[in-house]
Design an enzyme around this catalytic site. Structure first.
Site, mmCIF file in Angstrom:
data_model
loop_
_atom_site.group_PDB
_atom_site.id
_atom_site.type_symbol
_atom_site.label_atom_id
_atom_site.label_comp_id
_atom_site.label_asym_id
_atom_site.label_seq_id
_atom_site.Cartn_x
_atom_site.Cartn_y
_atom_site.Cartn_z
ATOM 1 N N HIS A 26 0.813 -1.228 0.000
ATOM 2 C CA HIS A 26 0.000 0.000 0.000
ATOM 3 C C HIS A 26 0.848 1.282 0.000
ATOM 4 C CE1 HIS A 26 -3.357 -2.633 1.151
ATOM 5 N NE2 HIS A 26 -2.548 -3.163 2.039
HETATM 6 C C1 BDR Z 1 -1.731 0.273 5.797
HETATM 7 O O1 BDR Z 1 -1.672 -0.430 7.035
HETATM 8 C C2 BDR Z 1 -0.374 -0.877 7.286
HETATM 9 O O2 BDR Z 1 -0.364 -2.198 7.712
HETATM 10 C C3 BDR Z 1 0.413 -0.698 6.028
HETATM 11 O O3 BDR Z 1 1.751 -0.330 6.352
HETATM 12 C C4 BDR Z 1 -0.307 0.407 5.308
HETATM 13 O O4 BDR Z 1 0.194 1.682 5.679
HETATM 14 C C5 BDR Z 1 -2.650 -0.497 4.860
HETATM 15 O O5 BDR Z 1 -3.926 -0.587 5.410
#
Ligand code: BDR
Ligand code: CA
Length: 315
Positions: free
Chosen positions: A240
């Site tokens: 993400h």
């Molecule tokens: C987000 O949550 C975290 O686990 C990841 O680093 C990302 O920023 C995705 O939902």
């Protein structure tokens, strides 16, 4: 001239990948990397930020900021995907360091030190530090160029509860304060970040272990693959935060829409849910741009090519 950015991160394997890409990008000047609790505890996040910088040793070390817990504590962490230490249980050693300033102070200082509107804040974790920085310096909103946030979901489900995305769920009160602030902001929600899935083939496309970036990523990534398989039955991982970084560096690959967004802070089932007024006759005022579409294949190629370019520059 390189664009000044502050990276606010909760490393986190995808945060660490985004750091690899950003720290060696000649078009970015990473003036600060500020830690926030989320994927791991605030203390661990601070340690991980140090560990990533020490492992990669960029030509210009950014200022670092230390994380502290959100007012209501962290309801969850990311160990189910990224291991107990957030970086795949690698437990990198870090050098003894002098006391670091709190992340929110570092953010305020860096925005104040730069010319007005020149700093982009890329928020890749819960919005604790950004809300605190805004509370600490009421003029900050006008001085920040843009905040780009990875978080929330517009049409799809959450990823930590049925309704909520992880970053917003960790600190919904801060997320609500940032959403409601008079700052210029862009949200990169799960709806689009979920579309990039890296499979095992990535190991053939990553830099090799003779490079710092290759060595580092090859240590932390296998744990994410195990986590995604265990948790979601997926033979691939989401990254993400690297998608959100690409929205900053390659905006031409993304489409955005102006929206009116807010955060549910109280719901028994919906705490941390992002809510957008998309009624036919909306009454809320637009307060952010939201990424609604992207050229997924090109974004994926940019992520991989930027990591390889970083490895070539880092040595
Ligand atoms: C987000 O949550 C975290 O686990 C990841 O680093 C990302 O920023 C995705 O939902
Ligand atoms: Ca993150």
């Amino acid at each position: 001239m390189a664009r000044k950015v502050i990276l606010d991160v909760d490393p986190g394997i995808d945060d660490a990948m985004a750091l690899c890409m950003a720290l060696f990008d000649p078009e970015l000047e990473v003036v600060a990397v500020t830690a926030v609790g989320g994927n791991c505890s605030p203390e661990q996040a601070t340690r991980n930020v140090q560990a990533v910088i020490e492992q990669l040793d960029p030509p210009r070390w950014p200022r670092l900021g230390a994380a502290s817990p959100p007012d209501d504590g962290l309801p969850v962490d990311g160990r189910h995907l990224y291991g107990a230490d957030g970086l795949g249980d690698t437990n990198f050693d870090v050098a003894e360091r002098q006391h670091l300033h709190p992340s929110e102070k570092v953010i305020c200082d860096q925005v104040r030190d730069a010319s007005e509107g020149s700093v982009t804040i890329l928020a890749l974790g819960p919005l604790t530090n950004i809300a605190r920085a805004m509370a600490r310096d009421p003029d900050l909103n006008a001085l920040i160029g843009q905040i780009v946030m990875m978080g929330g979901a517009v049409s799809g489900p959450g990823n930590i509860t049925p309704a909520a995305e992880f970053n917003v769920y960790c600190d919904p009160v801060s997320a609500q304060a940032v959403f409601r602030s008079r700052s210029t902001k862009t949200l990169v929600p799960l709806d689009v970040t979920n579309r990039v899935v890296l499979n095992y083939d990535i190991f053939n496309r990553l830099p090799d272990v003779s490079t710092k970036v290759g060595r580092f990523l090859r240590k932390i990534l296998p744990s994410a693959f195990r986590g995604y398989r265990r948790q979601f039955g997926l033979e691939g991982i989401h990254v993400h935060d690297t998608v959100a970084l690409t929205a900053v560096t390659h905006p031409e690959l993304f489409s955005t829409e102006e929206m009116a967004g807010d955060v549910e802070t109280l719901g028994e089932l919906t705490a941390g849910m992002t809510v957008f007024d998309r009624r036919q006759a909306p009454t809320w005022r637009h307060n952010m741009d939201v990424v609604t579409d992207m050229q997924t294949d090109k974004v994926t190629d940019v992520i991989i090519s930027r990591i390889n370019a970083a490895a070539a520059r880092a040595g």
